[in-house]
Design a protein around this motif. Structure first.
Motif, mmCIF file in Angstrom:
data_model
loop_
_atom_site.group_PDB
_atom_site.id
_atom_site.type_symbol
_atom_site.label_atom_id
_atom_site.label_comp_id
_atom_site.label_asym_id
_atom_site.label_seq_id
_atom_site.Cartn_x
_atom_site.Cartn_y
_atom_site.Cartn_z
ATOM 1 N N SER A 25 37.221 -65.816 89.782
ATOM 2 C CA SER A 25 35.813 -65.601 89.615
ATOM 3 C C SER A 25 35.461 -66.923 88.407
ATOM 4 N N LYS A 26 34.143 -67.199 88.777
ATOM 5 C CA LYS A 26 33.696 -68.044 87.865
ATOM 6 C C LYS A 26 33.880 -67.988 86.315
ATOM 7 N N GLY A 27 34.335 -68.895 85.602
ATOM 8 C CA GLY A 27 34.349 -68.833 84.054
ATOM 9 C C GLY A 27 35.848 -68.255 83.744
ATOM 10 N N GLU A 28 36.525 -67.946 84.600
ATOM 11 C CA GLU A 28 38.003 -67.509 84.346
ATOM 12 C C GLU A 28 38.653 -68.625 83.731
ATOM 13 N N ALA A 29 39.798 -68.483 82.994
ATOM 14 C CA ALA A 29 40.642 -69.847 82.736
ATOM 15 C C ALA A 29 41.897 -69.592 83.406
ATOM 16 N N VAL A 30 42.056 -71.188 83.768
ATOM 17 C CA VAL A 30 43.084 -71.388 84.591
ATOM 18 C C VAL A 30 44.158 -72.544 84.023
ATOM 19 N N TYR A 31 45.374 -72.748 84.672
ATOM 20 C CA TYR A 31 46.378 -73.866 84.481
ATOM 21 C C TYR A 31 46.842 -74.223 85.812
ATOM 22 N N ILE A 32 47.277 -75.430 85.931
ATOM 23 C CA ILE A 32 47.953 -76.183 87.032
ATOM 24 C C ILE A 32 49.280 -75.331 87.184
ATOM 25 N N SER A 33 49.514 -74.656 88.356
ATOM 26 C CA SER A 33 50.883 -73.677 88.070
ATOM 27 C C SER A 33 51.722 -74.514 89.433
ATOM 28 N N GLY A 92 25.808 -69.783 83.208
ATOM 29 C CA GLY A 92 25.489 -68.639 83.903
ATOM 30 C C GLY A 92 26.863 -67.719 83.935
ATOM 31 N N LEU A 93 27.333 -67.606 82.803
ATOM 32 C CA LEU A 93 28.424 -66.763 82.414
ATOM 33 C C LEU A 93 27.982 -65.339 81.640
ATOM 34 N N ASP A 94 28.551 -64.313 81.516
ATOM 35 C CA ASP A 94 28.574 -63.279 80.603
ATOM 36 C C ASP A 94 29.162 -63.580 79.261
ATOM 37 N N THR A 95 28.451 -64.022 78.283
ATOM 38 C CA THR A 95 28.963 -64.024 77.032
ATOM 39 C C THR A 95 28.583 -62.745 76.192
ATOM 40 N N VAL A 155 30.542 -70.483 71.971
ATOM 41 C CA VAL A 155 29.504 -69.901 72.861
ATOM 42 C C VAL A 155 28.351 -70.781 72.329
ATOM 43 N N THR A 156 27.458 -71.232 73.456
ATOM 44 C CA THR A 156 26.482 -71.944 73.206
ATOM 45 C C THR A 156 25.080 -71.144 73.113
ATOM 46 N N LYS A 157 25.229 -70.042 74.120
ATOM 47 C CA LYS A 157 24.372 -69.154 74.476
ATOM 48 C C LYS A 157 24.676 -67.932 74.803
ATOM 49 N N LYS A 158 24.485 -66.635 74.191
ATOM 50 C CA LYS A 158 24.826 -65.288 74.081
ATOM 51 C C LYS A 158 24.054 -64.631 75.194
ATOM 52 N N ASN A 159 24.541 -64.130 76.292
ATOM 53 C CA ASN A 159 23.354 -63.444 77.357
ATOM 54 C C ASN A 159 24.586 -62.993 78.433
ATOM 55 N N ALA A 160 24.087 -61.716 78.776
ATOM 56 C CA ALA A 160 25.059 -61.058 79.736
ATOM 57 C C ALA A 160 25.187 -61.869 81.177
ATOM 58 N N SER A 161 23.964 -62.749 81.756
ATOM 59 C CA SER A 161 24.133 -63.259 82.853
ATOM 60 C C SER A 161 23.969 -64.643 82.851
ATOM 61 N N GLY A 206 24.603 -66.588 79.815
ATOM 62 C CA GLY A 206 25.381 -67.231 78.917
ATOM 63 C C GLY A 206 26.114 -68.589 79.138
ATOM 64 N N GLU A 207 26.332 -69.361 77.999
ATOM 65 C CA GLU A 207 26.947 -70.635 78.245
ATOM 66 C C GLU A 207 27.911 -70.739 77.341
ATOM 67 N N ILE A 208 29.122 -71.561 77.570
ATOM 68 C CA ILE A 208 30.231 -71.928 76.867
ATOM 69 C C ILE A 208 30.180 -73.450 76.830
ATOM 70 N N PHE A 209 30.418 -74.170 75.585
ATOM 71 C CA PHE A 209 30.930 -75.594 75.760
ATOM 72 C C PHE A 209 32.466 -75.490 75.512
ATOM 73 N N VAL A 210 32.928 -76.138 76.651
ATOM 74 C CA VAL A 210 34.193 -76.001 76.797
ATOM 75 C C VAL A 210 35.171 -77.223 76.219
ATOM 76 N N LYS A 211 36.177 -77.099 75.276
ATOM 77 C CA LYS A 211 36.971 -78.223 74.802
ATOM 78 C C LYS A 211 38.210 -77.485 74.534
ATOM 79 N N VAL A 212 39.104 -77.387 75.624
ATOM 80 C CA VAL A 212 40.370 -76.723 75.371
ATOM 81 C C VAL A 212 41.430 -77.391 74.317
ATOM 82 N N GLN A 213 41.839 -76.701 73.378
ATOM 83 C CA GLN A 213 42.736 -77.013 72.397
ATOM 84 C C GLN A 213 43.938 -76.135 72.370
ATOM 85 N N ASN A 214 45.127 -76.655 72.911
ATOM 86 C CA ASN A 214 46.345 -75.752 72.819
ATOM 87 C C ASN A 214 47.033 -75.646 71.328
ATOM 88 N N GLY A 215 47.226 -74.489 70.711
ATOM 89 C CA GLY A 215 48.016 -74.306 69.530
ATOM 90 C C GLY A 215 49.541 -74.746 69.927
#
Length: 164
Positions: A10-18, A65-68, A105-111, A113-122
């Motif tokens: 689904s849209k918005g799910e976190a993935v990695y190259i496997s 267009g996410l549920d945040t 989260v840049t916008k909280k909303n059930a349908s 919503g928005e996230i600014f993505v900037k992945v940083q691994n611990g």
């Protein structure tokens, strides 16, 4: 870059190259439970994918267009969860889960919503460039020491000492 998914996602799910199919990288669900599924977190799916479908991954930038609704408010940090492809808001999942920052989260909303993505691994301690602490055992400590040539943080056994 176009990615393929072996299973529906689904849209918005976190993935990695496997893996790859000879032409396209294949993405699988990222999750915070293991090094293998967290350390290579790529980003969030831009659209839903059918089984063997193709799509894009947002690695940096805004995804709308996410549920945040799980966030407390705009400005909450977004973290990889221990649920395959899932996210948590505000604080990372508790240890021993791996802390992978996904964005904010840049916008909280059930349908809408928005996230600014900037992945940083611990990182784990023994992944740092100036630490040699692989395969620790109970009671080990790290100490600033030399191998005769270079100083770095090194694992040191505390044999014969009482453990507190």
């Amino acid at each position: 870059m176009l990615f393929r998914s072996a299973t529906a996602k689904s849209k918005g799910e976190a993935v990695y190259i496997s893996s790859a199919d000879g032409t396209n990288p294949i993405v699988s669900y990222a999750d915070a439970d293991t090094e293998a599924t967290s350390s290579k977190t790529l980003g969030l799916l831009e659209t839903s994918l059918s089984s063997n479908g193709f799509g894009y991954v947002i690695t940096e930038g805004k995804l709308s267009g996410l549920d945040t609704s799980g966030a407390t408010a705009a400005g909450d940090s977004v973290w990889l969860s221990s649920t395959s492809g899932g996210l948590v808001y505000g604080a990372p999942p508790a240890e021993p889960a791996h802390g992978v920052y996904i964005g904010v989260v840049t916008k909280k909303n059930a349908s809408t919503g928005e996230i600014f993505v900037k992945v940083q691994n611990g990182y784990e301690l023994d992944e740092l460039h100036d630490v040699s602490a692989a395969s620790p055992t109970a009671g080990d400590i790290i100490q600033w020491a030399t191998d005769g040539t270079n100083y770095m943080w090194r694992k040191k056994s505390q044999i014969g000492r009482a453990h507190v």
